[in-house]
Design an enzyme around this catalytic site. Structure first.
Site, short mmCIF file in Angstrom:
data_model
loop_
_atom_site.label_atom_id
_atom_site.label_comp_id
_atom_site.label_asym_id
_atom_site.label_seq_id
_atom_site.Cartn_x
_atom_site.Cartn_y
_atom_site.Cartn_z
N LYS A 35 0.85 -1.20 0.00
CA LYS A 35 0.00 0.00 0.00
C LYS A 35 0.88 1.24 0.00
CE LYS A 35 -2.38 -0.32 3.86
NZ LYS A 35 -3.20 0.02 5.04
N LYS A 65 -7.47 -5.43 -2.57
CA LYS A 65 -8.27 -4.78 -1.54
C LYS A 65 -8.89 -3.49 -2.06
CE LYS A 65 -6.21 -4.32 2.40
NZ LYS A 65 -5.07 -4.02 3.30
#
Length: 237
Positions: free
Chosen positions: A29, A87
């Site tokens: 991320k 995600k």
């Protein structure tokens, strides 16, 4: 079965620290772009190159807007890179109907193009602070959209954590609802070392951290360190 520990590095060096510390899932991320901020495709690839085959890799596609086509293309992109999980942070969706439209598009993109990447629908425990949908509706949305994992995180990273917004009972209801729908459950949201036994006992399948694995607990200015990851993994045992 104990939960799998998901740790979120931003680069290759942090990924190696997470692996050494015993993280089960290496989650790529970019905190500078938000809670579930997306990193660059080449960074995902660089990290995948150093993750052993017995670990899994996930990648966030962002705190996404209510733009199903845009989000579906992003999910397809990380699936093409080869991650195990994609995600999706349901940030801009205000209703179950909007969230369902986004997540259906994501699941369809992955399946129709022949990838086996698991799709994660993520809501936010502090949804009221950003105007997104009720996190307790995420398991039903994820199931109806044919996703694989229902997740709850926090949108605003200001030190407040999952349990500042949802009680242990409510988190337990989230877990139970997801399991009843045949989904895996991921719990995150500025979780601390002392939260590990709690989320384990609530039945989480995956527990996500970044700040707790970083120096000084600072998700933005601190770096992931293997000894901190190891302590978290041990606390989940």
């Amino acid at each position: 079965m104990r939960p799998r520990l998901l740790v979120s590095p931003v680069n290759r060096d942090e990924a190696l620290e997470a692996v050494e510390g015993g993280a089960h899932i290496i989650d790529v991320k970019n905190p500078e772009e938000g809670s579930l901020g997306a990193n660059f495709p080449w960074v995902i690839r660089e990290i995948m190159e150093v993750v052993p085959e017995d670990r899994e890799v996930s990648a966030t596609v962002g705190d996404v807007p209510y733009k199903p086509g845009t989000v579906a293309q992003a999910v397809l992109g990380v699936a093409a890179v080869g991650v195990d999980y994609a995600k999706v942070g349901l940030y801009g969706t205000k209703t179950e109907e909007e969230a369902l439209e986004v997540m259906r598009a994501c699941s369809r993109a992955v399946r129709e193009f022949g990838y086996d990447t698991r799709v994660v629908a993520a809501g936010y425990a502090d949804a009221h602070r950003v105007g997104s949908l009720d996190p307790m509706s995420v398991p039903e949305v994820a199931a109806e959209a044919e996703c694989d994992v229902a997740m709850v995180d926090t949108a605003v990273k200001d030190g407040k954590r999952l349990f500042d917004f949802l009680s242990e009972e409510e988190v337990g209801e989230f877990v139970d609802s997801a399991h009843e729908h045949g989904l895996e459950v991921a719990l995150a949201g500025s979780l601390r070392h002392e939260d590990m036994p709690i989320v384990r006992d609530l039945g989480a399948d995956i527990v996500g951290v970044r700040g707790a694995a970083c120096e000084r607990g600072d998700r933005n200015r601190g770096a992931i360190r293997s000894h901190l990851v190891r302590k978290l993994a041990e606390a989940l045992a």
